[in-house]
Design a protein around this motif. Structure first.
Motif, mmCIF file in Angstrom:
data_model
loop_
_atom_site.group_PDB
_atom_site.id
_atom_site.type_symbol
_atom_site.label_atom_id
_atom_site.label_comp_id
_atom_site.label_asym_id
_atom_site.label_seq_id
_atom_site.Cartn_x
_atom_site.Cartn_y
_atom_site.Cartn_z
ATOM 1 N N THR A 132 89.326 17.454 85.321
ATOM 2 C CA THR A 132 88.168 16.676 84.810
ATOM 3 C C THR A 132 88.849 15.750 83.389
ATOM 4 O O THR A 132 88.158 14.348 83.824
ATOM 5 N N THR A 195 80.829 17.768 88.213
ATOM 6 C CA THR A 195 82.430 16.796 88.918
ATOM 7 C C THR A 195 82.310 17.457 90.138
ATOM 8 O O THR A 195 82.954 18.216 90.161
ATOM 9 N N GLN A 196 81.725 16.592 91.033
ATOM 10 C CA GLN A 196 82.010 17.129 92.466
ATOM 11 C C GLN A 196 83.385 17.852 93.024
ATOM 12 O O GLN A 196 83.495 18.340 93.124
ATOM 13 N N ALA A 197 84.384 16.577 92.162
ATOM 14 C CA ALA A 197 85.321 16.201 92.814
ATOM 15 C C ALA A 197 85.815 17.594 92.516
ATOM 16 O O ALA A 197 86.995 18.099 92.996
ATOM 17 N N THR A 198 85.810 17.931 90.923
ATOM 18 C CA THR A 198 86.402 18.800 90.319
ATOM 19 C C THR A 198 86.435 19.903 90.937
ATOM 20 O O THR A 198 86.837 21.203 91.489
ATOM 21 N N PHE A 199 85.101 20.123 91.098
ATOM 22 C CA PHE A 199 84.273 21.639 91.895
ATOM 23 C C PHE A 199 85.212 21.358 93.287
ATOM 24 O O PHE A 199 85.526 22.776 93.857
ATOM 25 N N ASP A 200 85.591 20.587 94.170
ATOM 26 C CA ASP A 200 86.229 21.414 95.155
ATOM 27 C C ASP A 200 86.968 21.836 94.902
ATOM 28 O O ASP A 200 88.174 22.592 95.835
ATOM 29 N N ARG A 203 87.522 25.139 93.231
ATOM 30 C CA ARG A 203 87.124 26.157 94.550
ATOM 31 C C ARG A 203 88.287 26.935 95.089
ATOM 32 O O ARG A 203 88.125 28.205 95.435
#
Length: 361
Positions: A132, A195-200, A203
């Motif tokens: 992040t 932070t959607q990009a970090t979550f992807d 995951r």
């Protein structure tokens, strides 16, 4: 005579029952069998993959067939894809098996596993922070952040557990690790919410997989793994004394609190390296020591060796199955281990043989 000689209990000293000596050969035979199995699984891992390269072609490459050696795609599959993940599987298995055996013996709790020291949660939080705020994107960057986070979390746990009058007690180690793990988990969830990009990316890392590991990622970890394994061997005799109880260990000149803190440091090194390579993998550090105790009895050194071999065999086997179960796609290693580890954990918890882990020299 009311009791025949055959039925009379055999006692020595102050009326204590004489225990038959632990046989020396069975642990050696088990270790030899597991080592041979490990060699076979390593070879099979080099032959099997998700790509189009067949096991026969991979075998030709390994034995030096000129036509196979000239195939650039085959070389990429065997040396650049399968070999690194095979080495990573061995490293992860040895680390988690040894760490789990150390932790269960130090806490005398057969259900203890490496996540209790906050290694997994600390590594996860560090990966999220790196993704992040610092733009960590490469596999090596994620490995470095995971290692630093796991080590930092374990250091905090050691500081918390090593202070006060009950320094180094099993309860304090578990409580400190659980509290810190819950804190890091909450902080990780908070950062991921925005932070959607970090979550992807996170995951994919947290699911636990050996895909994409490179040999260059493993080399920096080897000194840390070596230090952890040497420390584990050095702790074998003190842990054997600790298996007699804290009072028994003190009577033999050992300090239980210091033993547990040194063990926790070794567990942090080994588990931190394993988590950095493959992400958090559950159950392995719990199941391998249990199987090792079944084979080795109370011998601490034999437990460590067998636990490392068993875990390495299991990880490589799971990684091989991960490549072929839903080919041409892969199943994460941790998912396969969870399918096996969950039912086994229930069986262990219900087993009448479940008891605290003791050790002898």
């Amino acid at each position: 005579m009311s009791i025949t000689q055959r039925e009379r209990p055999n006692t020595t000293g102050y009326g204590r029952r004489e225990r038959p000596p632990t046989p020396a050969r069975p642990p050696l035979r088990s270790a030899a069998a597991l080592a041979v199995l490990l060699v076979g699984l390593v070879l099979l891992s080099l032959l099997v993959g998700t790509g189009s390269s067949s096991p026969a072609r991979a075998w030709d490459y390994l034995v030096g067939d000129p036509a196979a050696r000239a195939d650039a795609q085959l070389r990429l599959a065997v040396l650049d894809v399968r070999l690194p993940r095979t080495l990573a599987a061995v490293l992860v298995g040895v680390c988690l098996g040894t760490a789990g055996c150390l932790l269960q013996s130090a806490t005398r709790n057969p259900l203890a596993e490496t996540g209790l020291l906050g290694v997994n949660s600390g590594a996860a939080f560090a990966v999220v922070v790196g993704l992040t705020f610092f733009g960590a994107a490469s596999s090596f960057a994620l490995l470095l952040w995971a290692l630093l986070g796991g080590m930092a979390a374990s250091a905090v746990v050691l500081l918390l557990a090593g202070s006060g009058r009950a320094a180094g007690s099993p309860l304090r180690l578990v409580l400190a690790g659980s509290a810190l793990g819950a804190t890091f988990h909450g902080m990780t969830s908070y950062v991921l919410l925005g932070t959607q990009a970090t979550f992807d990316t996170y995951r994919y890392w947290t699911i636990g997989s050996l895909a994409g590991v490179e040999t260059s990622d493993l080399v920096p970890l080897l000194p840390l793994v070596a230090v952890g394994l040497l420390t584990a061997l050095g702790c074998a005799r003190p842990l054997s004394a600790l298996g007699l109880g804290d009072d028994g260990a003190r009577s033999l000149g050992h300090h239980p609190g210091r033993i547990r803190l040194v063990v926790a440091a070794a567990v942090s090194l080994l588990a931190g390296c394993a988590v950095a390579v493959a992400g958090p993998i559950a159950f392995l550090g719990l199941l391998a020591p249990y199987a090792a105790r079944t084979l080795a009895g109370a011998r601490m050194t034999a437990q460590l060796a067998l636990s490392a071999l068993i875990a390495a065999d299991v990880v490589i086997l799971a990684d091989i199955l991960a490549r072929i179960v839903i080919r041409p796609w892969e199943t994460p290693v941790s998912v396969l281990l969870a399918f096996v580890g969950g039912p086994l954990l229930v069986w262990i918890a219900r087993s009448s043989r479940l008891s605290t882990a003791g050790a002898s020299a």
